[in-house]
Design an enzyme around this catalytic site. Structure first.
Site, PDB file in Angstrom:
ATOM      1  N   HIS A   1      61.632  29.190  19.438  1.00  0.00           N
ATOM      2  CA  HIS A   1      60.698  28.420  20.256  1.00  0.00           C
ATOM      3  C   HIS A   1      59.275  28.899  19.987  1.00  0.00           C
ATOM      4  O   HIS A   1      59.054  29.940  19.374  1.00  0.00           O
ATOM      5  CB  HIS A   1      61.049  28.575  21.745  1.00  0.00           C
ATOM      6  CG  HIS A   1      62.285  27.839  22.145  1.00  0.00           C
ATOM      7  ND1 HIS A   1      63.490  28.467  22.342  1.00  0.00           N
ATOM      8  CD2 HIS A   1      62.507  26.524  22.365  1.00  0.00           C
ATOM      9  CE1 HIS A   1      64.394  27.565  22.673  1.00  0.00           C
ATOM     10  NE2 HIS A   1      63.832  26.375  22.695  1.00  0.00           N
TER      11      HIS A   1
ATOM     12  N   LYS B   1      72.855  17.816  27.282  1.00  0.00           N
ATOM     13  CA  LYS B   1      72.554  18.401  28.597  1.00  0.00           C
ATOM     14  C   LYS B   1      72.695  17.358  29.721  1.00  0.00           C
ATOM     15  O   LYS B   1      73.136  17.681  30.826  1.00  0.00           O
ATOM     16  CB  LYS B   1      71.149  19.012  28.592  1.00  0.00           C
ATOM     17  CG  LYS B   1      71.053  20.265  27.723  1.00  0.00           C
ATOM     18  CD  LYS B   1      71.946  21.361  28.263  1.00  0.00           C
ATOM     19  CE  LYS B   1      71.832  22.671  27.533  1.00  0.00           C
ATOM     20  NZ  LYS B   1      72.780  23.674  28.038  1.00  0.00           N
TER      21      LYS B   1
ATOM     22  N   TYR C   1      70.062  17.401  21.721  1.00  0.00           N
ATOM     23  CA  TYR C   1      70.206  18.464  22.723  1.00  0.00           C
ATOM     24  C   TYR C   1      70.133  17.870  24.137  1.00  0.00           C
ATOM     25  O   TYR C   1      70.937  18.193  25.010  1.00  0.00           O
ATOM     26  CB  TYR C   1      69.082  19.474  22.502  1.00  0.00           C
ATOM     27  CG  TYR C   1      69.085  20.662  23.428  1.00  0.00           C
ATOM     28  CD1 TYR C   1      70.050  21.664  23.293  1.00  0.00           C
ATOM     29  CD2 TYR C   1      68.121  20.810  24.415  1.00  0.00           C
ATOM     30  CE1 TYR C   1      70.042  22.761  24.131  1.00  0.00           C
ATOM     31  CE2 TYR C   1      68.108  21.916  25.250  1.00  0.00           C
ATOM     32  CZ  TYR C   1      69.070  22.886  25.100  1.00  0.00           C
ATOM     33  OH  TYR C   1      69.058  23.983  25.925  1.00  0.00           O
TER      34      TYR C   1
ATOM     35  N   SER D   1      67.988  21.680  30.782  1.00  0.00           N
ATOM     36  CA  SER D   1      66.672  21.929  30.203  1.00  0.00           C
ATOM     37  C   SER D   1      65.733  20.797  30.600  1.00  0.00           C
ATOM     38  O   SER D   1      66.179  19.670  30.863  1.00  0.00           O
ATOM     39  CB  SER D   1      66.820  21.957  28.690  1.00  0.00           C
ATOM     40  OG  SER D   1      65.606  21.634  28.070  1.00  0.00           O
ATOM     41  N   SER D   2      64.433  21.073  30.602  1.00  0.00           N
ATOM     42  CA  SER D   2      63.461  20.046  31.000  1.00  0.00           C
ATOM     43  C   SER D   2      63.413  18.881  30.005  1.00  0.00           C
ATOM     44  O   SER D   2      62.861  17.829  30.325  1.00  0.00           O
ATOM     45  CB  SER D   2      62.071  20.659  31.139  1.00  0.00           C
ATOM     46  OG  SER D   2      61.661  21.234  29.929  1.00  0.00           O
TER      47      SER D   2
END
Ligand code: GFB
Length: 318
Positions: free
Chosen positions: A185, A146, A142, A113-114
């Site tokens: 989101h 990642k 999170y 994820s960014s």
């Protein structure tokens, strides 16, 4: 276009996370690739349990794996449940990557994820900024999970010589999204809030935060197309950003949704709620350099999403 590295034709391809938004988009995309693609439900295998994951790989023997399984959520879910986000994501990644290695999987693509990039990283984020500074606190748990997944793929490559790669998508939305107002989101939450306000004849809606943060949104079908492309054509150790390179402010996103739903009331801001990262634009030039580009604009993807949400809402299917 980058050369073919791995043909999916005739291969057994496991999509971990196939019941989620991105995993189901990957499965739909794989239907055109001449492979035998399959997913799993929580009844088949609990991906946080190592023994179950090992047994699943022994039983199904995939040739290739898309690791799209994750505990995901919006800013509030991330901020209030960091232990869950760190624990579950670490377990899922570690179990699948190790089982894939043990069972001789030929190629694996891990999805991050960014939010792995430092809060103060230069915009747009280039891949080399990983681990160059402190993370955005609202989703640190999170992000750490990642980052561990990216490093696992790199270390397994180094130590075992396997072809495991990583892709970092920007903020995603699309079919099968989570429309819960607390845990979802921003994009699905605003679609729901604004559509329901229109139906109820309300004269205002309230967005969280100042509305000024910028986000880059990508439709899950577009992302799945890029991921299948990378599985076939990328074999590098470094992760690859996956984005559209177009950004919009949260306030302007709310205005676009209001237009599509026919809501004409006021858009208010609740500044007691967090803004999170001020901006998260990704540099996707590595992906573009390989020969892939995005085809679903935000305008088109949002129109599709609002239509899908209307149908779900009308059917009471939320
Ligand atoms: O998608 P989102 O929840 O997460 O978007 P992030 C949060 C931004 O939208 C903040 C604003 O600026 C919020 O203030 N916002 C406005 C809202 N109204 C709402 C609303 O009703 N709901 C929500 N959720 N936000 C996520 C991470 O960060 O990015 C994940 O939490 C993941 O870990 C994902 O990495 C890509 O974009 O801030």
């Amino acid at each position: 276009m980058a050369e073919m590295d791995y043909s999916l034709e005739g291969k057994k391809v496991y999509v971990a996370g196939s019941t989620g938004m991105v995993g189901s988009a990957i499965l739909r995309k794989l239907a055109q690739e001449g492979c035998e693609a399959f997913g799993s439900t929580r009844q088949d295998v609990d991906l946080t349990r190592q023994a179950e994951v090992e047994a699943w790989f022994d039983k199904t023997r995939p040739d290739a794996v898309f690791l799209a399984a994750a505990r995901v959520g919006g800013i509030m879910a991330n901020r209030t449940r960091p232990a869950t986000f760190l624990y579950e994501n670490l377990m899922i990644e570690a179990n699948i990557i190790e089982a894939a290695h043990q069972s001789g999987v030929e190629k694996l693509l891990f999805l991050g994820s960014s939010c792995i990039y430092p809060k103060a990283a230069k915009q747009p984020y280039t891949e080399d900024q990983l681990m160059q500074g402190p993370l955005e606190p609202t989703n640190e748990g999170y992000a750490i999970a990642k980052i561990a997944g990216i490093r696992m793929c790199e270390y397994y490559r180094e130590q075992y010589g396997v072809n495991f790669i990583s892709a970092m998508p920007t903020n995603l939305y699309g079919t099968g999204d989570n429309y819960d107002l607390e845990t979802g989101h921003v994009l699905p939450a605003l679609v729901r809030r604004i559509h329901e306000a229109k139906l109820a004849g309300e004269d205002s809606i309230t967005i969280w935060g100042t509305g000024s943060p910028m986000r880059e949104f990508m439709h899950a079908d577009d992302c799945a197309d890029a991921l299948v492309f990378l599985m076939k054509r990328y074999k590098g150790a470094e992760h690859v950003n996956v984005g559209t390179e177009h950004e919009v402010s949260i306030y302007d996103l709310a205005r676009m949704i209001a237009k599509l739903t026919g809501f004409e009331g006021e858009i208010r801001r609740d500044t007691s709620k967090p803004d999170g990262s001020p901006r998260k634009l990704m540099d996707s030039s590595r992906l573009h350099g390989l020969g892939w580009s995005s085809t679903i604009s935000l305008k088109e993807g949002l129109a599709r999403t609002v239509e899908e949400f209307r149908a779900l809402h009308a059917a009471g299917d939320l």
